[in-house]
Scaffold this motif. Structure first.
Motif, PDB file in Angstrom:
ATOM      1  N   LEU A   1      42.546  18.611  83.991  1.00  0.00           N
ATOM      2  CA  LEU A   1      43.528  19.485  83.333  1.00  0.00           C
ATOM      3  C   LEU A   1      43.146  20.751  83.132  1.00  0.00           C
ATOM      4  O   LEU A   1      42.158  21.217  83.149  1.00  0.00           O
ATOM      5  CB  LEU A   1      43.624  18.941  81.861  1.00  0.00           C
ATOM      6  N   GLY A   2      44.055  21.709  83.375  1.00  0.00           N
ATOM      7  CA  GLY A   2      44.104  23.280  83.394  1.00  0.00           C
ATOM      8  C   GLY A   2      45.305  23.940  83.203  1.00  0.00           C
ATOM      9  O   GLY A   2      46.476  23.473  83.476  1.00  0.00           O
ATOM     10  N   LYS A   3      45.208  25.364  82.712  1.00  0.00           N
ATOM     11  CA  LYS A   3      46.374  26.032  82.438  1.00  0.00           C
ATOM     12  C   LYS A   3      46.971  26.672  83.559  1.00  0.00           C
ATOM     13  O   LYS A   3      47.956  26.854  83.811  1.00  0.00           O
ATOM     14  CB  LYS A   3      45.875  27.062  81.570  1.00  0.00           C
ATOM     15  N   THR A   4      46.116  26.471  84.825  1.00  0.00           N
ATOM     16  CA  THR A   4      46.700  26.892  86.211  1.00  0.00           C
ATOM     17  C   THR A   4      45.760  25.659  87.018  1.00  0.00           C
ATOM     18  O   THR A   4      44.908  25.238  86.541  1.00  0.00           O
ATOM     19  CB  THR A   4      45.880  28.314  86.540  1.00  0.00           C
TER      20      THR A   4
ATOM     21  N   GLU B   1      42.209  26.565  87.392  1.00  0.00           N
ATOM     22  CA  GLU B   1      41.271  26.151  86.291  1.00  0.00           C
ATOM     23  C   GLU B   1      40.953  24.739  86.260  1.00  0.00           C
ATOM     24  O   GLU B   1      39.921  24.265  86.110  1.00  0.00           O
ATOM     25  CB  GLU B   1      42.040  26.682  84.614  1.00  0.00           C
ATOM     26  N   ALA B   2      42.120  23.890  86.560  1.00  0.00           N
ATOM     27  CA  ALA B   2      41.753  22.501  86.787  1.00  0.00           C
ATOM     28  C   ALA B   2      41.035  22.144  87.928  1.00  0.00           C
ATOM     29  O   ALA B   2      40.107  21.220  87.558  1.00  0.00           O
ATOM     30  CB  ALA B   2      43.284  21.787  87.167  1.00  0.00           C
TER      31      ALA B   2
ATOM     32  N   SER C   1      51.857  16.630  86.167  1.00  0.00           N
ATOM     33  CA  SER C   1      52.341  16.920  84.917  1.00  0.00           C
ATOM     34  C   SER C   1      53.719  16.045  84.754  1.00  0.00           C
ATOM     35  O   SER C   1      54.608  16.148  85.573  1.00  0.00           O
ATOM     36  CB  SER C   1      52.561  18.122  84.470  1.00  0.00           C
TER      37      SER C   1
ATOM     38  N   TYR D   1      47.392  22.501  75.836  1.00  0.00           N
ATOM     39  CA  TYR D   1      48.001  23.175  76.836  1.00  0.00           C
ATOM     40  C   TYR D   1      47.520  23.004  78.436  1.00  0.00           C
ATOM     41  O   TYR D   1      46.272  23.119  78.477  1.00  0.00           O
ATOM     42  CB  TYR D   1      48.210  24.738  76.573  1.00  0.00           C
ATOM     43  N   GLY D   2      48.463  22.895  79.382  1.00  0.00           N
ATOM     44  CA  GLY D   2      47.999  22.698  80.857  1.00  0.00           C
ATOM     45  C   GLY D   2      48.552  21.532  81.377  1.00  0.00           C
ATOM     46  O   GLY D   2      49.421  20.821  81.006  1.00  0.00           O
ATOM     47  N   ASP D   3      48.339  21.632  82.696  1.00  0.00           N
ATOM     48  CA  ASP D   3      49.077  20.714  83.704  1.00  0.00           C
ATOM     49  C   ASP D   3      47.804  19.921  84.072  1.00  0.00           C
ATOM     50  O   ASP D   3      46.665  20.010  84.338  1.00  0.00           O
ATOM     51  CB  ASP D   3      49.581  21.423  84.781  1.00  0.00           C
TER      52      ASP D   3
END
Length: 116
Positions: free
Chosen positions: A11-14, A17-18, A86, A104-106
């Motif tokens: 998982l990450g906001k971008t 990040e993931a 997602s 929050y995140g994908d």
């Protein structure tokens, strides 16, 4: 020194990040010594366009790209593949299993070959 395939969700906001989260988790679980056969061996990724996996099972698409030796992800020292999961049941299960509901995140699927 060989190579094995890997698949991991993060998982990450971008996507960046993931990817960082996935690499750090793998290093924590498998060590920092190298040749783990995990995403810990990767330093980059390439996003597979949605047009290539829209409406299809994401893991099936990833495995097909591995089996077909897709040029984008075929090297053990090259980039991992990345597919945004997602909105899928897989992403929902991942969030539930890791206590990430409401975060929050994908959810991204990273996959490919890694040194082992």
């Amino acid at each position: 020194m060989g190579a094995v395939t890997f698949e991991t969700l993060a998982l990450g906001k971008t996507a960046d990040e993931a990817f960082s989260n996935a690499v750090e988790d793998a290093k924590h679980m498998h060590g920092h010594a190298g040749y783990t056969g995990t995403i810990a061996e990767k330093s980059s990724f390439t996003v597979i366009p949605e047009s290539e996996h829209r409406g299809r099972q994401k893991l099936t698409v990833a495995r097909k790209l591995i089996d077909q030796a897709d040029q984008r992800i075929q090297r053990k020292r090259g980039p991992a593949g990345a597919i945004n999961c997602s909105g899928t049941e897989t992403a929902k299960r991942y969030r539930e299993q890791h206590g990430l509901e409401g975060k929050y995140g994908d959810v991204w699927l990273f996959f490919g070959w890694a040194a082992h």
